[in-house]
Design a protein around this motif. Structure first.
Motif, PDB file in Angstrom:
ATOM      1  N   ARG A 110       0.854  -1.177   0.000  1.00  0.00           N
ATOM      2  CA  ARG A 110       0.000   0.000   0.000  1.00  0.00           C
ATOM      3  C   ARG A 110       0.897   1.236   0.000  1.00  0.00           C
ATOM      4  O   ARG A 110       1.943   1.250   0.633  1.00  0.00           O
ATOM      5  CB  ARG A 110      -0.928  -0.021   1.221  1.00  0.00           C
ATOM      6  N   TYR A 111       0.480   2.266  -0.695  1.00  0.00           N
ATOM      7  CA  TYR A 111       1.312   3.450  -0.873  1.00  0.00           C
ATOM      8  C   TYR A 111       0.682   4.670  -0.192  1.00  0.00           C
ATOM      9  O   TYR A 111       1.083   5.037   0.888  1.00  0.00           O
ATOM     10  CB  TYR A 111       1.540   3.692  -2.364  1.00  0.00           C
ATOM     11  N   GLY A 112      -0.289   5.303  -0.825  1.00  0.00           N
ATOM     12  CA  GLY A 112      -1.018   6.370  -0.155  1.00  0.00           C
ATOM     13  C   GLY A 112      -0.539   7.785  -0.413  1.00  0.00           C
ATOM     14  O   GLY A 112      -1.134   8.735   0.091  1.00  0.00           O
ATOM     15  N   GLN A 131       5.844  -4.735  -8.256  1.00  0.00           N
ATOM     16  CA  GLN A 131       5.095  -5.969  -8.441  1.00  0.00           C
ATOM     17  C   GLN A 131       4.203  -5.886  -9.676  1.00  0.00           C
ATOM     18  O   GLN A 131       3.669  -4.834 -10.014  1.00  0.00           O
ATOM     19  CB  GLN A 131       4.231  -6.265  -7.203  1.00  0.00           C
ATOM     20  N   LYS A 132       4.039  -7.036 -10.350  1.00  0.00           N
ATOM     21  CA  LYS A 132       3.305  -7.063 -11.614  1.00  0.00           C
ATOM     22  C   LYS A 132       1.832  -6.706 -11.455  1.00  0.00           C
ATOM     23  O   LYS A 132       1.201  -6.259 -12.417  1.00  0.00           O
ATOM     24  CB  LYS A 132       3.438  -8.438 -12.264  1.00  0.00           C
ATOM     25  N   ILE A 133       1.282  -6.918 -10.260  1.00  0.00           N
ATOM     26  CA  ILE A 133      -0.142  -6.624 -10.068  1.00  0.00           C
ATOM     27  C   ILE A 133      -0.397  -5.154  -9.752  1.00  0.00           C
ATOM     28  O   ILE A 133      -1.546  -4.717  -9.705  1.00  0.00           O
ATOM     29  CB  ILE A 133      -0.718  -7.480  -8.922  1.00  0.00           C
ATOM     30  N   THR A 134       0.671  -4.379  -9.548  1.00  0.00           N
ATOM     31  CA  THR A 134       0.528  -2.979  -9.145  1.00  0.00           C
ATOM     32  C   THR A 134       0.382  -2.066 -10.361  1.00  0.00           C
ATOM     33  O   THR A 134       1.171  -2.139 -11.306  1.00  0.00           O
ATOM     34  CB  THR A 134       1.746  -2.521  -8.313  1.00  0.00           C
ATOM     35  N   GLU A 161      -6.970   7.995  -1.802  1.00  0.00           N
ATOM     36  CA  GLU A 161      -8.193   7.237  -2.051  1.00  0.00           C
ATOM     37  C   GLU A 161      -7.902   5.842  -2.590  1.00  0.00           C
ATOM     38  O   GLU A 161      -8.668   4.901  -2.352  1.00  0.00           O
ATOM     39  CB  GLU A 161      -9.075   7.990  -3.059  1.00  0.00           C
ATOM     40  N   TYR A 162      -6.800   5.693  -3.321  1.00  0.00           N
ATOM     41  CA  TYR A 162      -6.444   4.413  -3.944  1.00  0.00           C
ATOM     42  C   TYR A 162      -5.030   4.005  -3.502  1.00  0.00           C
ATOM     43  O   TYR A 162      -4.067   4.107  -4.277  1.00  0.00           O
ATOM     44  CB  TYR A 162      -6.497   4.534  -5.467  1.00  0.00           C
ATOM     45  N   PRO A 163      -4.867   3.563  -2.279  1.00  0.00           N
ATOM     46  CA  PRO A 163      -3.523   3.272  -1.748  1.00  0.00           C
ATOM     47  C   PRO A 163      -2.834   2.080  -2.398  1.00  0.00           C
ATOM     48  O   PRO A 163      -1.633   1.918  -2.232  1.00  0.00           O
ATOM     49  CB  PRO A 163      -3.785   3.010  -0.256  1.00  0.00           C
ATOM     50  N   GLU A 231     -12.261   0.433  -2.451  1.00  0.00           N
ATOM     51  CA  GLU A 231     -12.612  -0.396  -1.303  1.00  0.00           C
ATOM     52  C   GLU A 231     -12.378   0.329   0.008  1.00  0.00           C
ATOM     53  O   GLU A 231     -13.199   0.269   0.918  1.00  0.00           O
ATOM     54  CB  GLU A 231     -11.797  -1.691  -1.310  1.00  0.00           C
ATOM     55  N   VAL A 232     -11.261   1.011   0.125  1.00  0.00           N
ATOM     56  CA  VAL A 232     -10.938   1.694   1.369  1.00  0.00           C
ATOM     57  C   VAL A 232     -11.932   2.796   1.642  1.00  0.00           C
ATOM     58  O   VAL A 232     -12.395   2.992   2.759  1.00  0.00           O
ATOM     59  CB  VAL A 232      -9.504   2.270   1.325  1.00  0.00           C
ATOM     60  N   HIS A 233     -12.301   3.542   0.596  1.00  0.00           N
ATOM     61  CA  HIS A 233     -13.260   4.624   0.776  1.00  0.00           C
ATOM     62  C   HIS A 233     -14.595   4.073   1.245  1.00  0.00           C
ATOM     63  O   HIS A 233     -15.237   4.624   2.126  1.00  0.00           O
ATOM     64  CB  HIS A 233     -13.437   5.381  -0.539  1.00  0.00           C
ATOM     65  N   ASP A 234     -15.052   2.947   0.644  1.00  0.00           N
ATOM     66  CA  ASP A 234     -16.330   2.353   1.024  1.00  0.00           C
ATOM     67  C   ASP A 234     -16.303   1.901   2.465  1.00  0.00           C
ATOM     68  O   ASP A 234     -17.289   2.017   3.189  1.00  0.00           O
ATOM     69  CB  ASP A 234     -16.647   1.162   0.108  1.00  0.00           C
TER      70      ASP A 234
END
Length: 245
Positions: A110-112, A131-134, A161-163, A231-234
């Protein structure tokens, strides 16, 4: 005969939940809590209070008037307060479970915040070693260029909002490829994933109004499917709703 039948039905249903509606459910819960308590660990006075609280209807009007006029004792207050504490503990437990679930589903760091890249080597290293998924969003900018400051501010908000998305920025003069990023194509957004360039937006400020904000940039990136679900915002919104109940 009918009276006998009615009494028989009452006996058959004795012990079941007899209260309906929110208040009835609470009374049934109090009765269940009393029955489930260890008889050796609960003082008789507490049992009597719980019994009275779980049976709000009195056998006669005289008892009813006495109960209505009687002030709440300290013990009753403490019991009600204890139930509220139990509800708060349940909410905290539920919140922790949701947070754990979101962390497990993130599948990555997670970044942020927005990372400032100082050199072209840092730029390449970020793209190749992440990482490849990032998903990596890189803003190519220069000071004094129209739209660059507003885009930097917008990305700072989106990073919070999108860490799980890595947001970066680098000056065009520091990329080592200044001839490819001339001032007339700034600000530019590059989006990478798995070491590959998946989107390239030159002069991206032209896609927005004279003044634009994080919500405008977010909508633009979502049009191309470049941002994950918030997801985090929700989760935070759910916590706020629970706290206001």
């Amino acid at each position: 005969m009918e009276e006998a039948k009615s009494l028989s039905l009452e006996e058959d249903f004795e012990g079941q939940a007899t209260h309906t509606g929110p208040k009835g459910v609470i009374n049934d819960w109090r009765k269940f809590k009393l029955e489930s308590e260890d008889s050796d660990s609960v003082p008789p006075s507490k049992k009597e209070i719980l019994r009275q609280m779980s049976s709000p209807q009195c056998r006669n009007s005289k008892d009813s008037k006495e109960r209505v006029s009687r002030k709440m004792s300290i013990q009753e207050y403490e019991l009600i307060h204890k139930e509220k504490e139990d509800e708060n503990c349940l909410r905290k437990y539920r919140r922790q479970c949701m947070q754990d679930m979101h962390q497990k589903l993130s599948f990555g760091p997670r970044y942020g915040f927005v990372y400032e890249l100082e050199t072209g080597e840092q730029f390449l290293e970020t793209i190749e070693k992440e990482q490849k998924i990032t998903t990596i969003v890189v803003h190519i900018y220069e000071d004094g260029i129209k739209g660059c400051d507003a885009l930097n501010d917008s990305l700072t908000c989106l990073a919070a909002e999108y860490p799980i998305v890595k947001f970066c920025k680098i000056k065009a003069s520091n990329t080592g490829a200044g001839d490819r990023f001339s001032l007339d194509v700034l600000p530019t957004l590059l989006v990478y994933k798995g070491g590959e360039l998946i989107s390239n937006f030159i002069s991206v400020a032209e896609q927005f109004a004279e003044e634009f904000f994080a919500g405008d940039v977010e909508s633009f990136l979502n049009e191309y499917g470049l941002l994950p679900e918030r997801e985090v915002h929700d989760l935070e919104h759910t916590e706020i709703e629970e706290d206001t109940e």
